[in-house]
Design a protein around this motif. Structure first.
Motif, PDB file in Angstrom:
ATOM      1  N   VAL A  28       0.920  -1.187   0.090  1.00 42.06           N
ATOM      2  CA  VAL A  28      -0.058  -0.136   0.012  1.00 42.06           C
ATOM      3  C   VAL A  28       0.801   1.115   0.045  1.00 42.06           C
ATOM      4  N   VAL A  29       1.970   1.254   0.821  1.00 39.29           N
ATOM      5  CA  VAL A  29       2.602   2.611   0.795  1.00 39.29           C
ATOM      6  C   VAL A  29       3.570   2.502  -0.138  1.00 39.29           C
ATOM      7  N   GLY A  31       2.571   1.619  -3.389  1.00 42.97           N
ATOM      8  CA  GLY A  31       1.767   2.143  -4.171  1.00 42.97           C
ATOM      9  C   GLY A  31       1.156   3.641  -4.197  1.00 42.97           C
ATOM     10  N   THR A  32       1.138   3.946  -3.019  1.00 41.71           N
ATOM     11  CA  THR A  32       0.778   5.485  -2.731  1.00 41.71           C
ATOM     12  C   THR A  32       1.893   6.262  -2.890  1.00 41.71           C
ATOM     13  N   ALA A  33       2.864   6.112  -2.790  1.00 44.28           N
ATOM     14  CA  ALA A  33       4.174   6.773  -3.275  1.00 44.28           C
ATOM     15  C   ALA A  33       4.232   6.642  -4.705  1.00 44.28           C
ATOM     16  N   VAL A  35       1.929   6.499  -6.934  1.00 41.78           N
ATOM     17  CA  VAL A  35       0.788   7.498  -7.438  1.00 41.78           C
ATOM     18  C   VAL A  35       1.127   8.924  -7.109  1.00 41.78           C
ATOM     19  N   VAL A  36       1.738   9.136  -6.230  1.00 43.10           N
ATOM     20  CA  VAL A  36       2.155  10.477  -5.602  1.00 43.10           C
ATOM     21  C   VAL A  36       3.155  10.938  -6.555  1.00 43.10           C
TER      22      VAL A  36
END
Length: 341
Positions: A28-29, A31-33, A35-36
């Motif tokens: 999750v981390v 993936g978020t990174a 996307v950002v």
């Protein structure tokens, strides 16, 4: 009793669960990174594109962290979306005809893009100017690059005290005009106005400069002609003066329109009083002429009565007001109109 607490009280754990939880959290981390990072990358790439509207032209300057600050390119009016480079800046200037207002009214002049102008005539009268200057910024790319080097890389102080670039919207552009272009226009006006006397520009000025003489129609016609001469002269010189002062043909299509010349309030007040005095003199002269005409008419009438006494009596009867029923001009004589039945 010996052994650890875990040995004495064993806890049942599902095999492999902590490792799976850690993997999910890390995914999750990550993936978020990602996307950002993609959003940031997309924003950075998008900032490398720009375009112009129909009424503006843009000078693009490099500005990346590892780049210089030189002019990269010039975008014409209504350009398509164009790659200008990451970190570059767009200096957008007006591409359509603009105007600069010159007024003698201080109430209208306390804003950007409006110049309050009062210049002395040859005989020392401070006259006001009402005019408009029309012009267009050059569309030549090489001239625009030179213009941006000279005038687009510094700020100008506006009436509010704020500092702006010439390409910083309408406020920035008008501030540039106030600081750089206005002195050139004022200098040309001062030279031209100083070649004429007040009465040569404003016919009514003769009312207070030459006591006892009014402003003739010939004087008024001459003042209008002189105003046209000033306009033509400034149109002939202003373009060259702007080119010389600014250091290049940056301002083009210059057209100066001189609307009128105004007088200081105290001078105008004196003119109003003089005009009122001349009106009074004219009125008095009219009364004198009327009295002379009446006297001559009475004299002529009296001669007629001398030759025709009955005519005098007839006129006397005619002069009786209709409200009088009895007329007695002398003792023992009276006239009473008959009452209609």
């Amino acid at each position: 009793m010996s052994g650890s607490a875990s040995e004495r009280f064993p806890v049942h754990r599902e095999p492999g669960r902590p490792a799976r939880t850690r993997r999910v959290v890390l995914a999750v981390v990550a993936g978020t990174a990602l996307v950002v990072a993609l959003l940031i990358a997309g924003s950075v790439v998008a900032s490398g594109y720009d375009r112009t509207a129909g009424g503006e032209v843009a000078v693009i300057r490099n500005g990346g962290p590892l780049d210089n600050n030189r002019v990269r390119q010039v975008l014409p009016p209504a350009s398509a979306r164009t790659w200008i480079g990451i970190g570059s800046t767009a200096h957008k200037y007006p591409a359509q005809q603009r105007f600069y207002t010159i007024t003698a009214d201080s109430k209208r002049g306390d804003r950007e893009g409006v110049d309050v102008e009062n210049d002395p005539t040859a005989d020392g009268v401070e006259v006001g100017i009402e005019a408009t200057v029309y012009f267009t910024l050059t569309s030549d790319p090489s001239a625009l690059e030179s213009f941006d080097d000279k005038y687009g890389t510094r700020k100008y102080r506006g009436l509010t005290g704020a500092y702006r670039y010439a390409w910083d919207g309408d406020s920035g552009w008008t501030t540039f005009l106030d600081q750089i272009v206005r002195p050139v226009i004022s200098n040309d006006l001062r030279q031209e106005i100083g070649d004429f006397r007040c009465a040569e520009l404003q016919a009514s000025c003769s009312l207070v400069q030459n006591a006892g003489s009014g402003a003739s129609s010939a004087t008024a016609t001459a003042s209008n002609t002189n105003i046209s001469k000033i306009q033509e002269s400034i149109n002939a010189s202003l373009q060259a003066d702007l080119n010389s002062t600014l250091g290049g043909p940056f301002i083009t299509g210059v057209r100066f329109n001189l609307a009128k010349i105004t007088l200081p309030q105290q001078v105008q007040d004196a003119i109003n009083k003089a005009q009122a005095a001349f009106a009074g003199v004219t009125e008095a002269q009219a009364r004198v002429a009327q009295a002379k005409a009446d006297a001559q008419a009475n004299e002529q009438r009296q001669r007629g009565y001398a030759t025709c006494p009955a005519c005098a009596l007839i006129d006397e009867y005619k002069a009786i007001p209709p409200t009088i029923t009895t007329f007695a001009p002398g003792a023992g004589f009276a006239v009473t109109p008959s009452t209609p039945r």
